[in-house]
Each structure stands twice: as C-alpha cells, then as structure tokens.
Scaffold this motif. Structure first.
Motif, PDB file in Angstrom:
ATOM      1  N   GLY A  16     -55.744   9.948  74.437  1.00 19.42           N
ATOM      2  CA  GLY A  16     -56.152   8.636  73.944  1.00 19.42           C
ATOM      3  C   GLY A  16     -56.719   8.696  72.541  1.00 19.42           C
ATOM      4  O   GLY A  16     -56.425   7.843  71.701  1.00 19.42           O
ATOM      5  N   VAL A  17     -57.533   9.697  72.270  1.00 14.41           N
ATOM      6  CA  VAL A  17     -58.099   9.873  70.935  1.00 14.41           C
ATOM      7  C   VAL A  17     -56.982  10.110  69.919  1.00 14.41           C
ATOM      8  O   VAL A  17     -56.975   9.540  68.827  1.00 14.41           O
ATOM      9  N   ALA A  18     -56.023  10.959  70.292  1.00 12.94           N
ATOM     10  CA  ALA A  18     -54.904  11.251  69.387  1.00 12.94           C
ATOM     11  C   ALA A  18     -54.100   9.986  69.092  1.00 12.94           C
ATOM     12  O   ALA A  18     -53.720   9.731  67.944  1.00 12.94           O
ATOM     13  N   LYS A  19     -53.834   9.180  70.112  1.00  9.63           N
ATOM     14  CA  LYS A  19     -53.039   7.970  69.902  1.00  9.63           C
ATOM     15  C   LYS A  19     -53.822   6.909  69.133  1.00  9.63           C
ATOM     16  O   LYS A  19     -53.247   6.166  68.332  1.00  9.63           O
ATOM     17  N   ALA A  20     -55.130   6.826  69.337  1.00  8.40           N
ATOM     18  CA  ALA A  20     -55.947   5.896  68.551  1.00  8.40           C
ATOM     19  C   ALA A  20     -55.918   6.289  67.075  1.00  8.40           C
ATOM     20  O   ALA A  20     -55.803   5.430  66.190  1.00  8.40           O
ATOM     21  N   ALA A  21     -56.010   7.582  66.815  1.00  2.00           N
ATOM     22  CA  ALA A  21     -55.935   8.058  65.430  1.00  2.00           C
ATOM     23  C   ALA A  21     -54.558   7.774  64.836  1.00  2.00           C
ATOM     24  O   ALA A  21     -54.445   7.373  63.670  1.00  2.00           O
ATOM     25  N   GLU A  22     -53.519   7.966  65.621  1.00  5.71           N
ATOM     26  CA  GLU A  22     -52.151   7.679  65.165  1.00  5.71           C
ATOM     27  C   GLU A  22     -51.972   6.194  64.849  1.00  5.71           C
ATOM     28  O   GLU A  22     -51.287   5.832  63.895  1.00  5.71           O
ATOM     29  N   TRP A  23     -52.562   5.326  65.672  1.00  7.53           N
ATOM     30  CA  TRP A  23     -52.484   3.880  65.431  1.00  7.53           C
ATOM     31  C   TRP A  23     -53.135   3.542  64.095  1.00  7.53           C
ATOM     32  O   TRP A  23     -52.562   2.820  63.275  1.00  7.53           O
ATOM     33  N   SER A  24     -54.310   4.102  63.854  1.00  5.80           N
ATOM     34  CA  SER A  24     -54.996   3.864  62.587  1.00  5.80           C
ATOM     35  C   SER A  24     -54.190   4.418  61.412  1.00  5.80           C
ATOM     36  O   SER A  24     -54.059   3.766  60.374  1.00  5.80           O
ATOM     37  N   LEU A  25     -53.647   5.605  61.583  1.00  5.91           N
ATOM     38  CA  LEU A  25     -52.812   6.197  60.542  1.00  5.91           C
ATOM     39  C   LEU A  25     -51.601   5.310  60.250  1.00  5.91           C
ATOM     40  O   LEU A  25     -51.255   5.078  59.091  1.00  5.91           O
ATOM     41  N   THR A  26     -50.970   4.815  61.297  1.00  4.92           N
ATOM     42  CA  THR A  26     -49.803   3.937  61.138  1.00  4.92           C
ATOM     43  C   THR A  26     -50.170   2.699  60.327  1.00  4.92           C
ATOM     44  O   THR A  26     -49.433   2.302  59.417  1.00  4.92           O
ATOM     45  N   ASN A  27     -51.307   2.099  60.638  1.00  5.70           N
ATOM     46  CA  ASN A  27     -51.752   0.923  59.891  1.00  5.70           C
ATOM     47  C   ASN A  27     -52.033   1.266  58.427  1.00  5.70           C
ATOM     48  O   ASN A  27     -51.717   0.487  57.531  1.00  5.70           O
ATOM     49  N   GLY A  28     -52.599   2.443  58.185  1.00  4.99           N
ATOM     50  CA  GLY A  28     -52.893   2.856  56.813  1.00  4.99           C
ATOM     51  C   GLY A  28     -51.645   3.146  55.993  1.00  4.99           C
ATOM     52  O   GLY A  28     -51.517   2.688  54.853  1.00  4.99           O
ATOM     53  N   ILE A  29     -50.708   3.895  56.579  1.00  3.06           N
ATOM     54  CA  ILE A  29     -49.501   4.213  55.805  1.00  3.06           C
ATOM     55  C   ILE A  29     -48.634   2.976  55.612  1.00  3.06           C
ATOM     56  O   ILE A  29     -47.916   2.877  54.618  1.00  3.06           O
ATOM     57  N   ARG A  30     -48.738   2.019  56.516  1.00  7.56           N
ATOM     58  CA  ARG A  30     -48.022   0.751  56.324  1.00  7.56           C
ATOM     59  C   ARG A  30     -48.473   0.093  55.027  1.00  7.56           C
ATOM     60  O   ARG A  30     -47.652  -0.382  54.239  1.00  7.56           O
ATOM     61  N   LEU A  31     -49.779   0.074  54.800  1.00  5.55           N
ATOM     62  CA  LEU A  31     -50.318  -0.511  53.565  1.00  5.55           C
ATOM     63  C   LEU A  31     -49.894   0.288  52.344  1.00  5.55           C
ATOM     64  O   LEU A  31     -49.511  -0.273  51.321  1.00  5.55           O
ATOM     65  N   GLU A  32     -49.950   1.608  52.450  1.00  4.53           N
ATOM     66  CA  GLU A  32     -49.614   2.466  51.311  1.00  4.53           C
ATOM     67  C   GLU A  32     -48.143   2.374  50.915  1.00  4.53           C
ATOM     68  O   GLU A  32     -47.813   2.489  49.743  1.00  4.53           O
ATOM     69  N   LEU A  33     -47.262   2.190  51.895  1.00  3.26           N
ATOM     70  CA  LEU A  33     -45.826   2.238  51.607  1.00  3.26           C
ATOM     71  C   LEU A  33     -45.179   0.870  51.443  1.00  3.26           C
ATOM     72  O   LEU A  33     -43.999   0.790  51.085  1.00  3.26           O
ATOM     73  N   ALA A  34     -45.923  -0.184  51.665  1.00  2.00           N
ATOM     74  CA  ALA A  34     -45.349  -1.529  51.555  1.00  2.00           C
ATOM     75  C   ALA A  34     -44.802  -1.788  50.154  1.00  2.00           C
ATOM     76  O   ALA A  34     -43.732  -2.389  50.002  1.00  2.00           O
ATOM     77  N   GLY A  35     -45.502  -1.323  49.149  1.00  2.00           N
ATOM     78  CA  GLY A  35     -45.078  -1.561  47.772  1.00  2.00           C
ATOM     79  C   GLY A  35     -43.755  -0.921  47.406  1.00  2.00           C
ATOM     80  O   GLY A  35     -43.089  -1.352  46.469  1.00  2.00           O
TER      81      GLY A  35
END
Length: 138
Positions: free
Chosen positions: A47-66
């Motif tokens: 669960g901890v790993a997947k929560a971290a992955e969810w946060s990472l996914t949200n972060g890289i979404r912002l970084e790569l949108a441009g």
C-alpha cells in the motif's frame, strides 16, 4: 519496497520522457492499485509503495504536460494473474484491465479506474475515513 518501486518508475520515466518529448509527446501508463488509497493488514508495504507511485504519477503528469506527454494512472483491485493466485476474492479479467487502460489512454484520461472496487475505494476518499475502514474491516 516503496523506494525501489518508486525510483524504478522514476528512472524509467526519465529514460523515456526525453524521447517522447523529442517526438512531440506520447503517453505513459502507470499501473497502480486501489491500494494507492488504503491500507490492508498484511499488505502495508504494498500500500505504501502504491501510494508513493500514485503521487509520483501525479507529479510526472505535471512535469511532462508541457511536452505533450499524457501520463495516465491505472487503478484496479485484483486481477486474475499469477500474482493474485493466493487471493480468493473477486478478480477482474486481465483482458478487461487492458481494454480499460487502452480506452482511457485513447480518450486522453489521466486516471482510469478499471473495476468497481477501485471506483468504490476512490469514491470513499471524499467521506469520513472511518466509514471505509469499518466497512472493509468486516
């Protein structure tokens, strides 16, 4: 476990993102879990790993949108795979997971909930957390 999974995903994104950007964008699909949003006794590290992955996914979404890269998070409960062979609860057919993922990416969705369980868990986030934990502890 959370660190290895999270940094492995981050390393993979860092390797491919420049290529996607050079080609005008693309897509990244990160397979997550309904356990991105809750813990289960005996599976806390997962669960901890997947929560971290969810946060990472949200972060890289912002970084790569441009650069025109779509980052989609795919959430599901349990799929009928070798990994879940010892689990005797409801499982989704892996082919249905793939269909949901591809349909979501094609539609430009940033998040795909592949089954009813992940939709239920996600919807519960807006409620008092004790309601969810009481309901799942039975």
């Amino acid at each position: 476990m959370a660190s290895a999974a999270t940094f492995g995903t981050l390393d993979m994104v860092r390797a491919f993102a420049p290529v996607l950007g050079t080609n005008g964008g693309g897509g990244i699909l990160n397979v997550l879990s309904a356990m991105s949003w809750f813990s289960y006794d005996g599976a806390n590290a997962y669960g901890v790993a997947k929560a971290a992955e969810w946060s990472l996914t949200n972060g890289i979404r912002l970084e790569l949108a441009g650069q025109g890269t779509l980052v989609t998070g795919l959430h599901l409960g349990s799929a009928d795979t070798d990994m879940s062979a010892g689990y005797h609860g409801e499982k989704i057919d892996p082919a249905d997971v793939v269909r949901a993922a591809l349909d979501g990416v094609e539609a430009g969705r940033i998040e795909v909930l592949a089954d009813e369980w992940s939709a239920y868990v996600k919807a519960s986030l807006a409620n008092d957390p004790s309601e969810f934990f009481v309901a799942t502890a039975r």
